[in-house]
Write a protein that holds these residues in place. Structure first.
Motif, mmCIF file in Angstrom:
data_model
loop_
_atom_site.group_PDB
_atom_site.id
_atom_site.type_symbol
_atom_site.label_atom_id
_atom_site.label_comp_id
_atom_site.label_asym_id
_atom_site.label_seq_id
_atom_site.Cartn_x
_atom_site.Cartn_y
_atom_site.Cartn_z
ATOM 1 N N GLU A 1 36.690 41.615 36.201
ATOM 2 C CA GLU A 1 36.141 40.717 37.202
ATOM 3 C C GLU A 1 34.662 40.462 36.963
ATOM 4 O O GLU A 1 34.171 39.357 37.150
ATOM 5 C CB GLU A 1 36.312 41.341 38.593
ATOM 6 C CG GLU A 1 37.668 41.110 39.169
ATOM 7 C CD GLU A 1 37.989 39.629 39.219
ATOM 8 O OE1 GLU A 1 37.468 38.947 40.099
ATOM 9 O OE2 GLU A 1 38.756 39.162 38.358
ATOM 10 N N ILE A 2 33.945 41.539 36.572
ATOM 11 C CA ILE A 2 32.496 41.421 36.446
ATOM 12 C C ILE A 2 32.102 40.435 35.346
ATOM 13 O O ILE A 2 31.201 39.624 35.527
ATOM 14 C CB ILE A 2 31.872 42.810 36.168
ATOM 15 C CG1 ILE A 2 31.870 43.634 37.452
ATOM 16 C CG2 ILE A 2 30.453 42.664 35.658
ATOM 17 C CD1 ILE A 2 31.280 45.000 37.290
ATOM 18 N N VAL A 3 32.799 40.498 34.219
ATOM 19 C CA VAL A 3 32.376 39.671 33.088
ATOM 20 C C VAL A 3 32.387 38.174 33.435
ATOM 21 O O VAL A 3 31.369 37.499 33.246
ATOM 22 C CB VAL A 3 33.197 40.000 31.830
ATOM 23 C CG1 VAL A 3 32.988 38.957 30.748
ATOM 24 C CG2 VAL A 3 32.800 41.371 31.307
ATOM 25 N N PRO A 4 33.482 37.630 34.006
ATOM 26 C CA PRO A 4 33.401 36.209 34.388
ATOM 27 C C PRO A 4 32.330 35.941 35.451
ATOM 28 O O PRO A 4 31.697 34.877 35.427
ATOM 29 C CB PRO A 4 34.796 35.901 34.949
ATOM 30 C CG PRO A 4 35.679 36.933 34.371
ATOM 31 C CD PRO A 4 34.844 38.163 34.198
ATOM 32 N N ILE A 5 32.118 36.910 36.365
ATOM 33 C CA ILE A 5 31.080 36.697 37.389
ATOM 34 C C ILE A 5 29.713 36.594 36.727
ATOM 35 O O ILE A 5 28.909 35.701 37.040
ATOM 36 C CB ILE A 5 31.093 37.842 38.419
ATOM 37 C CG1 ILE A 5 32.372 37.782 39.258
ATOM 38 C CG2 ILE A 5 29.885 37.743 39.341
ATOM 39 C CD1 ILE A 5 32.523 38.952 40.213
ATOM 40 N N VAL A 6 29.447 37.495 35.798
ATOM 41 C CA VAL A 6 28.163 37.464 35.095
ATOM 42 C C VAL A 6 28.032 36.143 34.345
ATOM 43 O O VAL A 6 26.987 35.483 34.384
ATOM 44 C CB VAL A 6 28.026 38.669 34.144
ATOM 45 C CG1 VAL A 6 26.811 38.514 33.253
ATOM 46 C CG2 VAL A 6 27.935 39.960 34.945
ATOM 47 N N VAL A 7 29.112 35.743 33.685
ATOM 48 C CA VAL A 7 29.079 34.478 32.947
ATOM 49 C C VAL A 7 28.757 33.324 33.889
ATOM 50 O O VAL A 7 27.962 32.442 33.576
ATOM 51 C CB VAL A 7 30.441 34.250 32.246
ATOM 52 C CG1 VAL A 7 30.549 32.814 31.767
ATOM 53 C CG2 VAL A 7 30.595 35.203 31.068
ATOM 54 N N ARG A 8 29.350 33.353 35.077
ATOM 55 C CA ARG A 8 29.122 32.288 36.046
ATOM 56 C C ARG A 8 27.671 32.314 36.550
ATOM 57 O O ARG A 8 27.074 31.280 36.793
ATOM 58 C CB ARG A 8 30.078 32.484 37.222
ATOM 59 C CG ARG A 8 30.450 31.204 37.938
ATOM 60 C CD ARG A 8 31.578 31.457 38.929
ATOM 61 N NE ARG A 8 32.822 31.772 38.266
ATOM 62 C CZ ARG A 8 33.654 32.733 38.676
ATOM 63 N NH1 ARG A 8 33.358 33.475 39.710
ATOM 64 N NH2 ARG A 8 34.771 32.952 38.023
ATOM 65 N N ASN A 9 27.129 33.534 36.690
ATOM 66 C CA ASN A 9 25.813 33.647 37.328
ATOM 67 C C ASN A 9 24.634 33.426 36.396
ATOM 68 O O ASN A 9 23.589 32.979 36.844
ATOM 69 C CB ASN A 9 25.676 35.020 37.992
ATOM 70 C CG ASN A 9 26.566 35.130 39.221
ATOM 71 O OD1 ASN A 9 27.125 34.137 39.667
ATOM 72 N ND2 ASN A 9 26.694 36.312 39.755
ATOM 73 N N VAL A 10 24.762 33.770 35.127
ATOM 74 C CA VAL A 10 23.606 33.586 34.234
ATOM 75 C C VAL A 10 23.723 32.218 33.554
ATOM 76 O O VAL A 10 23.912 32.116 32.352
ATOM 77 C CB VAL A 10 23.478 34.727 33.191
ATOM 78 C CG1 VAL A 10 23.091 36.014 33.865
ATOM 79 C CG2 VAL A 10 24.753 34.916 32.412
ATOM 80 N N ASP A 11 23.579 31.164 34.349
ATOM 81 C CA ASP A 11 23.907 29.846 33.802
ATOM 82 C C ASP A 11 22.902 29.327 32.786
ATOM 83 O O ASP A 11 23.192 28.388 32.074
ATOM 84 C CB ASP A 11 24.152 28.818 34.914
ATOM 85 C CG ASP A 11 23.130 28.940 36.022
ATOM 86 O OD1 ASP A 11 22.213 29.762 35.868
ATOM 87 O OD2 ASP A 11 23.266 28.234 37.033
ATOM 88 N N SER A 12 21.736 29.975 32.674
ATOM 89 C CA SER A 12 20.816 29.519 31.638
ATOM 90 C C SER A 12 21.403 29.752 30.241
ATOM 91 O O SER A 12 21.148 28.994 29.321
ATOM 92 C CB SER A 12 19.482 30.255 31.770
ATOM 93 O OG SER A 12 19.690 31.636 31.585
ATOM 94 N N VAL A 13 22.186 30.793 30.120
ATOM 95 C CA VAL A 13 22.777 31.108 28.820
ATOM 96 C C VAL A 13 24.172 30.511 28.693
ATOM 97 O O VAL A 13 24.591 30.078 27.622
ATOM 98 C CB VAL A 13 22.840 32.639 28.620
ATOM 99 C CG1 VAL A 13 23.389 32.983 27.245
ATOM 100 C CG2 VAL A 13 21.461 33.250 28.799
ATOM 101 N N THR A 14 24.913 30.491 29.793
ATOM 102 C CA THR A 14 26.335 30.154 29.696
ATOM 103 C C THR A 14 26.692 28.832 30.352
ATOM 104 O O THR A 14 27.844 28.436 30.345
ATOM 105 C CB THR A 14 27.171 31.238 30.398
ATOM 106 O OG1 THR A 14 26.793 31.249 31.788
ATOM 107 C CG2 THR A 14 26.918 32.595 29.805
ATOM 108 N N ASN A 15 25.716 28.182 30.958
ATOM 109 C CA ASN A 15 25.950 26.954 31.705
ATOM 110 C C ASN A 15 26.870 27.190 32.901
ATOM 111 O O ASN A 15 27.520 26.273 33.395
ATOM 112 C CB ASN A 15 26.529 25.856 30.809
ATOM 113 C CG ASN A 15 26.268 24.475 31.403
ATOM 114 O OD1 ASN A 15 25.347 24.316 32.198
ATOM 115 N ND2 ASN A 15 27.078 23.506 31.042
ATOM 116 N N GLY A 16 26.930 28.450 33.366
ATOM 117 C CA GLY A 16 27.600 28.777 34.621
ATOM 118 C C GLY A 16 29.035 28.321 34.710
ATOM 119 O O GLY A 16 29.768 28.304 33.726
ATOM 120 N N ALA A 17 29.428 27.922 35.928
ATOM 121 C CA ALA A 17 30.822 27.577 36.181
ATOM 122 C C ALA A 17 31.241 26.311 35.439
ATOM 123 O O ALA A 17 32.421 26.125 35.148
ATOM 124 C CB ALA A 17 31.043 27.391 37.679
#
Lengths: 662, 309
Positions: free
Chosen positions: A160-176
């Motif tokens: 669960e945490i990994v997708p949440i982190v991906v969603r939240n650090v949008d500078s690196v991952t472009n978020g959702a």
């Protein structure tokens, strides 16, 4: 025809089958010119690689990982970030060498040039595997020491945490919104573009590679250690398997498979969003593994392909048929049915029904062994030979005592299980520990072998302190044991059990297991020779049953296998916990003789035994425990006459005395 | 709003969440204490319970927030809704145990846990396919009474939730500590084999544990709907994970521990949402789970589970 088929050996049949499957897989896009179908076949292959990875964790090592999609996500985003326009630092001279290696491009911008990552797909495939494996170690290290059921929930949390982190650090991952514009792979200057077939071939090559790696690992020292942990962690540790390291290895390799697949998957889709890697994906991969058969390499591939077919073909077809039927008989609700919506319902049902009715999956990992023929069962029982067992009981006879227990105390809460016990076993000696039930005998063995921590005292063996060492390190030093309540790896063969006993004496690591260099082949061959020599100790009690599953053996034979497993580790001292329990008088006598000849080979033996005739026959020295205290020590005859011993056994009071005198 | 009022407000919110998590955590703890099984089906028994509560209220003519009741009729409606929800959820739990878990009782390894995941998935998708993916407006007859404490607001529904939760938990506590069946339960948790030999009907103990745990989860589901004014097929997953964390934090298998853990997790969620960021709430809670498991696996009040070697 069937006779022709029967003439072909099993191994050869497997080879032929493998070749046919491979040929069909290669020919598929050539004969079936439908891009959508080839595309779903490529997806099926990608899921098969995921299933193969999870199979290593769940099937081989028995660790239920419910957040496996996290590693898929990590591999996907590693490639996605390094090939899209998402992260673009400012250009500086530091980037020059990377540009020269074609890992980055300089993008001219009015406000200052930027860096664009353009790492090749072919480099990222192994790199993503390594990154994901690194995260596997990171996640696994704190949690793999936990009990197995906790691991499930913790991995669920990580998933669960990994997708949440991906969603939240949008500078690196472009978020959702997800990454866009991820580069397609290029080969010889040509981009893969949007056609399905190049991806299909990469995917089946990946599947083939991972099947190969899985099979090689499974049939190696590493795979045996995983299965030992799956069957019985404590026994595995006592047989020299480093639990944390071995589990971590399974976790890391499983994660690596997922990482590489993640890279492939986003290179194919050219986009990545956090939703692609949530809990439903982890469950789907688990369903594939469960459907095909946990631990079964080909099974999980079949499971993955079946589920993919179900999703992209069968359900639509069946829905279509129901619509047609609905039109024909004029039932409006049937014209509405859409079974593709219920795919997750079907997943849930598969999990439940497979667990209830076919736990081994469609293609079980272990084939049922045929039972022994009547002749084999009734063959003469002959006592084994003991020749050629050099290496057993190798011990520097330097006069000092082999095992020295001094002042060892163990408390369970308020109960003192062992109180300042002193005990010494001389090199080449046979010492028996006796005492009523609950007197602390097995606790003593558990302390010596590192399964129970001591609250005080010291244990030295061959000059080394043993207290505080983990069980596998103690076995490595030459202390091997059996358990009172037999703890074999029940779903593995006799031979595998004995091979696991040699774990600490073999060296093959994961890389050698996959590539199988000559040194590894030699080691494995020698291990098998040694195993059959050990089994030969028990005459033809065990040898004809070497390939049988332990759970099919008689009680007495299981005791023998346990002794064989301990002997396989080339111990200096053997700790036997009630080796003759449950054996009839003839079997007891046979085993006593065998233990005696082990001693004659130079093995030092510490033994717990209730049968006094066995003790008298074998032991030089007897130590008597009662309520955690040592109440007597001496030769069997001395102990037999010791008043305290008789009181402990026969009750305190004159009645007992009277019986002694009589 | 001043800092102290903010703190008070989030304490009120946290206690309400905590009451819900505690009810849910008790179900995990009861089953784990006896079977050493993490029951993933429990996640969605909670969710189904929430829908049963909704349907029960609707059957009694309450739709949305349009019908407001007071006095005895309100108490009557609440009691009926609670009893029906708890009985039905409890029976659902019993059904799950009887059909899908009892045949696997003696199977080693993760088989039983995988089965509960499957059951959970089935429940989830049955509701999704029959009720639909949109969240449902929850019938709520509670009058919108609220009390102002400074700038913080304490609503009637919060007081009611606390009362229901405290009554249920006290009931469970006395059942486990005082009743004959409770004693049998504690004995089974210590050592199933010895309990069986002393004449405890272990099968019945397990059924009761599933019934009670699922009934409490159903109550939690009803409370969820009354608190948030909505329910949906997806509410089980997050709430379930948080409640499991609560059970572990308090000490799994430990009934007072589950209550304490629930309240702590509820407060952390409320405070974290206020003072850190809602987006990171789950990360914080899972980090707590991992830290507790690694550094204090017995939890705050100690773990109670069978000692299987």
């Amino acid at each position: 025809m069937s006779r022709l088929f029967a003439r072909v050996s099993l191994a050869r049949r497997h080879q032929i089958l493998t070749l046919l499957v491979a040929a069909a897989a290669i020919a598929f896009p050539l004969v079936h010119d439908n891009d959508a179908d080839v595309d779903s076949a490529a997806n099926a292959a990608a899921y098969a690689t995921l299933a193969l990875g999870l199979n290593i964790v769940v099937g081989f090592a028995g660790l239920l990982d419910l957040g496996y999609a996290a590693f898929f996500a990590i591999g996907a985003y590693a490639y996605g970030i390094l090939t899209s326009f998402q992260v673009m630092p400012h250009w500086g001279p530091l980037w020059e060498p990377f540009a020269w290696l074609q890992l980055v491009q300089r993008v001219p911008q009015p406000g200052g040039d930027l860096v664009r990552f353009t790492v090749s797909f072919w480099i990222m495939l192994p790199v993503s595997a390594l990154i994901a494996a690194g995260f596997g170690v990171l996640f696994g290290a704190p949690t793999l020491r936990l009990r197995g059921d906790y691991l499930a929930i913790v991995t669920l949390g990580f998933g669960e945490i990994v997708p949440i982190v991906v969603r939240n650090v949008d500078s690196v991952t472009n978020g959702a919104a997800g990454l866009n514009g991820i580069q397609a792979p290029r080969l010889f200057g040509h981009s893969f573009g949007v056609a399905a077939w190049p991806y299909y071939y990469v995917a089946i090559a990946l599947v083939a590679l991972l099947i190969f790696v899985s099979v090689r690992l499974r049939d190696s020292r590493i795979g045996r250690a995983w299965m030992a942990i799956r069957e019985d962690e404590t026994a595995a540790a006592a047989m020299g398997v480093d639990r944390t390291r071995t589990k971590l290895l399974a976790f890391a390799i499983g994660a690596a498979f997922a990482g590489a697949t993640g890279t492939f998957y986003v290179a194919k889709l050219q986009t990545a969003t956090p939703e692609m890697f949530g809990f439903p994906v982890s469950v789907m991969i688990l369903v594939m593994v469960v459907l095909g058969g946990m631990g079964s390499v080909w099974g999980v591939v079949v499971g993955a392909v079946l589920l993919q077919l179900l999703q992209s073909w069968f359900l639509e077809d069946i829905s279509g048929w129901i619509h047609d039927l609905g039109n024909a008989i004029n039932q409006p609700w049937m014209q509405q049915v859409d079974l593709t919506q219920s795919i997750e319902l079907i997943f849930g049902q598969i999990l439940v029904f497979m667990m209830l009715f076919r736990r081994d999956g469609l293609i079980p990992a272990t084939r049922k062994q045929s039972s022994l023929s009547v002749e084999q069962q009734h063959a003469d029982v002959r006592r084994g030979g003991f020749v050629g067992l050099e290496g057993l009981g190798e011990f520097a006879h330097q006069g000092h005592s082999g095992l020295e227990v001094s002042g060892v105390t163990v408390r369970y809460g308020g109960l003192v299980a062992l109180n300042a016990i002193d005990l010494s076993v001389p090199v080449g000696g046979v010492v028996a520990v006796i005492g009523p039930n609950g007197s602390g005998k097995s606790t003593l063995f558990n302390v010596i072998t590192g399964l129970t921590p001591a609250d005080g005292g010291a244990i030295r063996f061959d000059g080394d302190g043993l207290l505080g060492l983990p069980p596998h390190a103690i076995l490595r030093r030459g202390v091997a044991r059996t358990f009172q309540n037999i703890r074999l790896f029940t779903n593995l063969s006799v031979l595998d059990n004995v091979l696991i006993g040699q774990h600490a004496r073999l060296k093959t690591g994961p890389i050698a297991a996959v590539f199988r260099p000559p040194s590894t082949r030699r080691e494995e061959a020698a291990a098998r020779v040694w195993a059959s020599q050990i089994l030969g100790l028990f005459g033809n009690r065990l040898l004809p049953r070497a390939s049988q599953t332990v759970s099919h053996l008689s009680y007495a034979n299981r005791r023998r296998v346990e002794i064989a497993r301990a002997l396989a580790s080339r111990p200096k001292i053997l700790l036997l916990d009630e080796p003759t329990a449950g054996m009839n008088p003839a079997e007891t006598l046979e085993l006593a003789e065998q233990i005696k000849s082990l001693h004659a080979l130079g093995l030092t033996i510490l033994l717990i035994e209730h049968k006094l005739d066995v003790v008298t026959r074998l032991a030089d020295k007897v130590v008597v425990l009662d309520h955690g205290e040592k109440i007597a020590e001496g030769t069997p005859d001395e102990v037999r006459r010791n008043e305290a011993v008789l009181q402990a056994y026969l009750g305190r009071g004159t009645l007992a005395k009277g019986m002694v005198d009589a | 709003m001043s800092f102290s009022d903010l703190l008070l407000q989030q304490t009120i919110n946290g206690l309400s969440l905590g009451a819900m998590y505690a009810l849910l955590a008790l179900g995990f703890t009861l089953v784990y204490g006896i079977l050493e099984l993490i029951n993933f089906a429990h996640f969605n028994v909670f969710m189904v319970g929430s829908f049963i509560g909704m349907w029960t209220l609707q059957l009694m003519g309450i739709n949305g927030q349009a019908v407001i009741m007071t006095g005895l009729p309100l108490i009557g409606v609440m009691v009926v809704a609670l009893v029906v929800t708890m009985l039905s959820s409890g029976l659902l739990g019993v059904l799950i145990e009887r059909l899908s878990l009892r045949p696997l009782r003696d199977v080693k390894g993760p088989a039983a846990m995988i089965t509960t995941i499957g059951v959970s998935y089935v429940l989830f998708n049955i509701i999704l396919l029959t009720v639909g993916a949109d969240s449902k407006n929850y019938p709520n007859p509670l009058p919108p009474i609220q009390f102002a404490i400074g700038d913080a607001v304490l609503r009637l529904r919060e007081i009611l939730i606390w009362m229901i939760a405290i009554l249920l938990m006290l009931g469970l506590h006395f059942f486990v500590q005082r009743s004959k069946m409770g004693k049998a339960m504690r004995a089974t948790a210590q050592d199933p084999e010895a309990a069986r030999m002393m004449g405890v009907e272990v099968d019945r103990v397990i059924i009761i544990a599933f019934f009670l745990g699922s009934a409490l989860a159903g109550a939690g589901g009803l409370i969820f709907g009354l608190y948030y004014n909505f329910t949906s097929f997806i509410i089980g997953f997050t709430a379930g994970l948080r409640a499991f964390t609560a059970a572990v934090l308090g000490g799994i298998g430990n009934v007072p521990g589950a209550m304490l853990g629930g309240v702590i997790i509820g407060l952390i969620e409320a405070m974290g949402g206020q003072f850190i960021a809602t987006a990171w709430t789950d990360v914080i809670i899972f980090s707590i789970l991992v830290l507790v498991l690694v550094f204090r696996p017995a939890g705050l009040l100690g773990r109670v589970a069978p000692n299987k070697s």
